[in-house]
Design an enzyme around this catalytic site. Structure first.
Site, PDB file in Angstrom:
ATOM      1  N   ASP A  12      -1.021  -3.043  -3.488  1.00  0.00           N
ATOM      2  CA  ASP A  12       0.292  -2.955  -4.158  1.00  0.00           C
ATOM      3  C   ASP A  12       1.139  -4.203  -3.992  1.00  0.00           C
ATOM      4  O   ASP A  12       2.093  -4.417  -4.732  1.00  0.00           O
ATOM      5  CB  ASP A  12       1.070  -1.719  -3.676  1.00  0.00           C
ATOM      6  CG  ASP A  12       1.591  -1.878  -2.255  1.00  0.00           C
ATOM      7  OD1 ASP A  12       0.964  -2.595  -1.448  1.00  0.00           O
ATOM      8  OD2 ASP A  12       2.639  -1.284  -1.941  1.00  0.00           O
ATOM      9  N   ASN A  13       0.824  -5.018  -2.991  1.00  0.00           N
ATOM     10  CA  ASN A  13       1.516  -6.301  -2.784  1.00  0.00           C
ATOM     11  C   ASN A  13       0.809  -7.045  -1.656  1.00  0.00           C
ATOM     12  O   ASN A  13      -0.079  -6.503  -1.000  1.00  0.00           O
ATOM     13  CB  ASN A  13       3.010  -6.103  -2.452  1.00  0.00           C
ATOM     14  CG  ASN A  13       3.289  -5.130  -1.325  1.00  0.00           C
ATOM     15  OD1 ASN A  13       3.795  -4.037  -1.542  1.00  0.00           O
ATOM     16  ND2 ASN A  13       2.936  -5.497  -0.107  1.00  0.00           N
TER      17      ASN A  13
ATOM     18  N   HIS B 211      -0.278  -0.491   5.624  1.00  0.00           N
ATOM     19  CA  HIS B 211       1.174  -0.648   5.826  1.00  0.00           C
ATOM     20  C   HIS B 211       1.490  -0.209   7.255  1.00  0.00           C
ATOM     21  O   HIS B 211       0.945   0.789   7.721  1.00  0.00           O
ATOM     22  CB  HIS B 211       1.868   0.267   4.799  1.00  0.00           C
ATOM     23  CG  HIS B 211       3.346   0.136   4.710  1.00  0.00           C
ATOM     24  ND1 HIS B 211       4.196   0.486   5.734  1.00  0.00           N
ATOM     25  CD2 HIS B 211       4.156  -0.284   3.690  1.00  0.00           C
ATOM     26  CE1 HIS B 211       5.452   0.289   5.347  1.00  0.00           C
ATOM     27  NE2 HIS B 211       5.450  -0.182   4.102  1.00  0.00           N
TER      28      HIS B 211
ATOM     29  N   HIS C  40       5.653   7.469  -3.811  1.00  0.00           N
ATOM     30  CA  HIS C  40       6.732   6.474  -3.743  1.00  0.00           C
ATOM     31  C   HIS C  40       7.427   6.183  -5.076  1.00  0.00           C
ATOM     32  O   HIS C  40       7.895   5.069  -5.315  1.00  0.00           O
ATOM     33  CB  HIS C  40       6.246   5.161  -3.106  1.00  0.00           C
ATOM     34  CG  HIS C  40       7.293   4.580  -2.191  1.00  0.00           C
ATOM     35  ND1 HIS C  40       7.087   3.495  -1.367  1.00  0.00           N
ATOM     36  CD2 HIS C  40       8.578   4.964  -1.990  1.00  0.00           C
ATOM     37  CE1 HIS C  40       8.198   3.232  -0.696  1.00  0.00           C
ATOM     38  NE2 HIS C  40       9.118   4.107  -1.064  1.00  0.00           N
TER      39      HIS C  40
ATOM     40  N   LYS D  47      -0.049   7.937  -1.103  1.00  0.00           N
ATOM     41  CA  LYS D  47       1.397   7.651  -1.129  1.00  0.00           C
ATOM     42  C   LYS D  47       1.906   7.533  -2.564  1.00  0.00           C
ATOM     43  O   LYS D  47       1.408   6.725  -3.340  1.00  0.00           O
ATOM     44  CB  LYS D  47       1.612   6.334  -0.383  1.00  0.00           C
ATOM     45  CG  LYS D  47       2.965   5.703  -0.556  1.00  0.00           C
ATOM     46  CD  LYS D  47       3.028   4.452   0.295  1.00  0.00           C
ATOM     47  CE  LYS D  47       4.187   3.573  -0.074  1.00  0.00           C
ATOM     48  NZ  LYS D  47       4.249   2.382   0.782  1.00  0.00           N
TER      49      LYS D  47
ATOM     50  N   ARG E 154       4.195   0.274  -7.750  1.00  0.00           N
ATOM     51  CA  ARG E 154       3.531   1.511  -8.225  1.00  0.00           C
ATOM     52  C   ARG E 154       4.037   1.917  -9.601  1.00  0.00           C
ATOM     53  O   ARG E 154       3.276   2.415 -10.449  1.00  0.00           O
ATOM     54  CB  ARG E 154       3.792   2.647  -7.219  1.00  0.00           C
ATOM     55  CG  ARG E 154       2.925   2.522  -5.992  1.00  0.00           C
ATOM     56  CD  ARG E 154       3.607   3.050  -4.736  1.00  0.00           C
ATOM     57  NE  ARG E 154       3.210   2.181  -3.634  1.00  0.00           N
ATOM     58  CZ  ARG E 154       2.074   2.326  -2.949  1.00  0.00           C
ATOM     59  NH1 ARG E 154       1.288   3.341  -3.185  1.00  0.00           N
ATOM     60  NH2 ARG E 154       1.729   1.475  -2.015  1.00  0.00           N
TER      61      ARG E 154
ATOM     62  N   ASP F 126      -2.094  -0.413   0.545  1.00  0.00           N
ATOM     63  CA  ASP F 126      -0.705  -0.799   0.750  1.00  0.00           C
ATOM     64  C   ASP F 126      -0.585  -2.032   1.648  1.00  0.00           C
ATOM     65  O   ASP F 126      -0.931  -1.978   2.824  1.00  0.00           O
ATOM     66  CB  ASP F 126       0.036   0.392   1.387  1.00  0.00           C
ATOM     67  CG  ASP F 126       1.521   0.324   1.155  1.00  0.00           C
ATOM     68  OD1 ASP F 126       2.025  -0.774   0.852  1.00  0.00           O
ATOM     69  OD2 ASP F 126       2.187   1.367   1.285  1.00  0.00           O
ATOM     70  N   ASP F 127      -0.084  -3.116   1.108  1.00  0.00           N
ATOM     71  CA  ASP F 127       0.191  -4.345   1.874  1.00  0.00           C
ATOM     72  C   ASP F 127      -1.079  -5.082   2.311  1.00  0.00           C
ATOM     73  O   ASP F 127      -1.047  -5.831   3.291  1.00  0.00           O
ATOM     74  CB  ASP F 127       1.060  -4.064   3.131  1.00  0.00           C
ATOM     75  CG  ASP F 127       2.456  -3.578   2.808  1.00  0.00           C
ATOM     76  OD1 ASP F 127       2.753  -3.381   1.613  1.00  0.00           O
ATOM     77  OD2 ASP F 127       3.243  -3.390   3.745  1.00  0.00           O
TER      78      ASP F 127
ATOM     79  N   LYS G 230       4.374 -10.526   1.258  1.00  0.00           N
ATOM     80  CA  LYS G 230       5.126  -9.394   0.683  1.00  0.00           C
ATOM     81  C   LYS G 230       6.621  -9.714   0.559  1.00  0.00           C
ATOM     82  O   LYS G 230       7.198 -10.349   1.435  1.00  0.00           O
ATOM     83  CB  LYS G 230       4.938  -8.178   1.603  1.00  0.00           C
ATOM     84  CG  LYS G 230       5.782  -6.968   1.238  1.00  0.00           C
ATOM     85  CD  LYS G 230       5.471  -5.798   2.154  1.00  0.00           C
ATOM     86  CE  LYS G 230       6.359  -4.606   1.857  1.00  0.00           C
ATOM     87  NZ  LYS G 230       5.983  -3.421   2.638  1.00  0.00           N
TER      88      LYS G 230
ATOM     89  N   SER H 273       6.964   5.556   2.113  1.00  0.00           N
ATOM     90  CA  SER H 273       6.194   4.763   3.078  1.00  0.00           C
ATOM     91  C   SER H 273       6.065   5.445   4.435  1.00  0.00           C
ATOM     92  O   SER H 273       6.964   6.176   4.873  1.00  0.00           O
ATOM     93  CB  SER H 273       6.838   3.389   3.265  1.00  0.00           C
ATOM     94  OG  SER H 273       6.760   2.660   2.076  1.00  0.00           O
TER      95      SER H 273
ATOM     96  N   CYS I 232       6.687  -1.842  -2.574  1.00  0.00           N
ATOM     97  CA  CYS I 232       5.952  -0.607  -2.859  1.00  0.00           C
ATOM     98  C   CYS I 232       6.319   0.168  -4.131  1.00  0.00           C
ATOM     99  O   CYS I 232       5.473   0.369  -4.994  1.00  0.00           O
ATOM    100  CB  CYS I 232       6.087   0.327  -1.674  1.00  0.00           C
ATOM    101  SG  CYS I 232       5.356  -0.365  -0.197  1.00  0.00           S
TER     102      CYS I 232
HETATM  103 MG    MG Z   1       3.262  -2.164  -0.136  1.00  0.00          MG
END
Ligand code: MG
Length: 470
Positions: free
Chosen positions: A266-267, A214, A128, A126, A77, A33-34, A287, A151, A73
């Site tokens: 994811d980003n 994240h 989401h 996660k 996904r 994540d991130d 992001k 998150s 996020c």
């Molecule tokens: Mg993310």
């Protein structure tokens, strides 16, 4: 009397070979994540925090032009798991604890697709895509779920927003509120290893969408204080350790050559958080934007014996391609409804294949921000998030929302998207603008007040006295 026994033995051997040949590959997806493009050493990080991921890249293939569908996020996904641009299926942005919507039960996830082929399926991490029971992973193809529904910053200690207690969920039951986040990466990893061990005799799909890196960042004691980069580097080291544990388990069980492992993010990095966010150098922004720093992510795929070791692919590929590619590799039917991703198995398995995408769309929640074809990327006028002053110690920084005008960039020669060459290339602008009209016709564009013809709704809770909020 010996002959029937020999014959039976031979038949059994033939049957075993046939079963082995028919057994489709296991699929493991680690979705962090991130994480920024330049946060792994094999993608240019100067910090030596990722020995296992670097080894995974040396044993497999790096994808250097790999995109998420929206740099946030939930939308990201949704795209990974369904093969669709997220706006097509009504999932935008990041769903919070007040959301009454989630993934529609009519959409087909990778887990459902593989379950239909006899796979054991699990997600540790996660989700989401909606936290109400009807949206949870167990209702969308996963046998087993352990993790956070959204998150990890959507909790009572958020520095600027008010959130309720953060649930940790097992299958469909909340087992703890506000769990110790320094344990999350370890817990997800332990479950992942156990799941592989328990399913070594049958095909499995393991999805590990880590909560980290994240914000708020948390790391277990065993990795704390180890990175020269500080806490963010420690967190990356723990994720790297986790990947190492999964790969080690596959090797120990002799599953390497029958398992495709995909690692990506994811980003891009959440630059607002300063040293608590990652790096996307040399890309622009991070992001929450359609600049390369937001949507282009590091991606490594490993499948010994199938994917050439120590190789690299710079062709355009994206998370929306993962579902159709897996479908091809395991011999599953594609969903009957329209999806956007394309089979990129030739980019995995051969050296000279070209991307099947003539064009790629960069949608944000308010519309089409940019479009890419070949080396050209055209941004349409839109506001984007820019960090004027990064925050410190896990606090968000100061943001502004500048506007870009129509701008054309040559990504082959200007990866930082700095030199607008639209005036010099009117024919390229015209071609990409025509491609954009196709996108707007299909999925709409609030920025140009276009309504898409092919949008599908998200799942939604039934209205209860008008009490449900978005
Ligand atoms: Mg993310």
């Amino acid at each position: 009397m010996q002959r029937p026994l020999i014959l039976a033995g031979l038949l059994m051997a033939v049957a075993t070979i046939a079963v082995a040949a028919e057994r489709p590959p296991n699929i493991v997806i680690v979705y962090v994540d991130d994480l920024g493009y330049a946060d792994l050493e094999c993608f240019g990080s100067p910090s030596a925090d990722t020995p296992h991921l670097d080894r995974m890249a040396a044993q497999g293939r790096k994808f250097t032009s790999f995109y998420v569908a929206q740099a946030v996020c939930s939308a990201s996904r949704a795209a990974l798991l369904t093969g669709c641009y997220p706006n097509r299926i009504g999932i935008q942005g990041a769903l919070g604890p007040a959301a009454a919507n989630g993934i529609n039960s009519d959409e087909i996830t990778i887990a459902e697709l593989l379950k239909g082929r006899g796979y054991a399926t699990a997600i540790y991490g996660k989700w989401h895509l909606g936290h109400h029971p009807q949206f949870l992973p167990t209702r969308h193809g996963f046998d087993d779920y352990f993790g956070l529904p959204y998150s990890n910053d959507m909790w009572p200690k958020h520095p600027t927003a008010k959130f309720p207690d953060l649930p940790l969920i097992e299958d469909e039951k909340t087992i703890e509120l506000n769990p110790d986040q320094s344990k999350l990466t370890t817990w997800y990893t332990e479950r992942a290893v156990k799941f592989i061990e328990a399913n070594k005799q049958r095909p499995f799909f393991l999805y590990v969408p880590h909560a980290m890196p994240h914000v708020p960042l948390f790391v277990s004691e065993k990795h704390a204080g180890k990175s020269e980069r500080g806490l963010y580097g420690d967190v990356i080291r723990e994720i790297d350790w986790s990947v190492g544990q999964i790969l080690q388990t596959l090797t120990k069980l002799s599953l390497d050559e029958n398992t495709l492992v995909i690692f990506t993010s994811d980003n891009g990095p959440w630059l607002s958080y300063g040293t608590h966010g990652g790096s996307a150098r040399p890309f622009r922004e991070g992001k929450g934007t359609a600049w390369e720093g937001g949507v282009r992510v590091p991606c490594v795929m490993r499948w010994p014996g199938k994917i050439q070791a120590n190789s690299e692919c710079s062709e355009l590929a994206a998370t929306i391609d993962v579902l159709p590619t897996i479908a091809k590799l395991v011999g599953a039917e594609l969903p009957a409804r329209k999806i956007d991703g394309l089979d990129i198995s030739s980019l995995l398995l051969t050296d000279s294949a070209k991307t099947p995408h003539e064009v790629y769309w960069y949608y944000w929640a308010d519309g089409l921000h940019a479009i890419r074809s070949g080396k050209w990327k055209l941004h349409f006028p839109h506001n984007y998030v820019h960090v004027d002053l990064p925050g410190e110690n896990g606090l968000p920084g100061k943001l502004s929302q500048p506007k870009t005008e129509l701008a054309l960039y040559d990504l082959e020669n200007d990866i930082g998207e700095l030199d607008n060459v639209s005036v010099q290339n009117p024919e390229v602008v015209a071609k990409l603008t025509a491609f954009a009209e196709v996108a707007r016709d299909d999925l709409g564009d609030a920025l140009t007040k276009r309504v898409g013809k092919n949008l599908r709704p998200a799942g939604r809770l039934p209205q209860v006295d008008g009490a449900n909020k978005k």
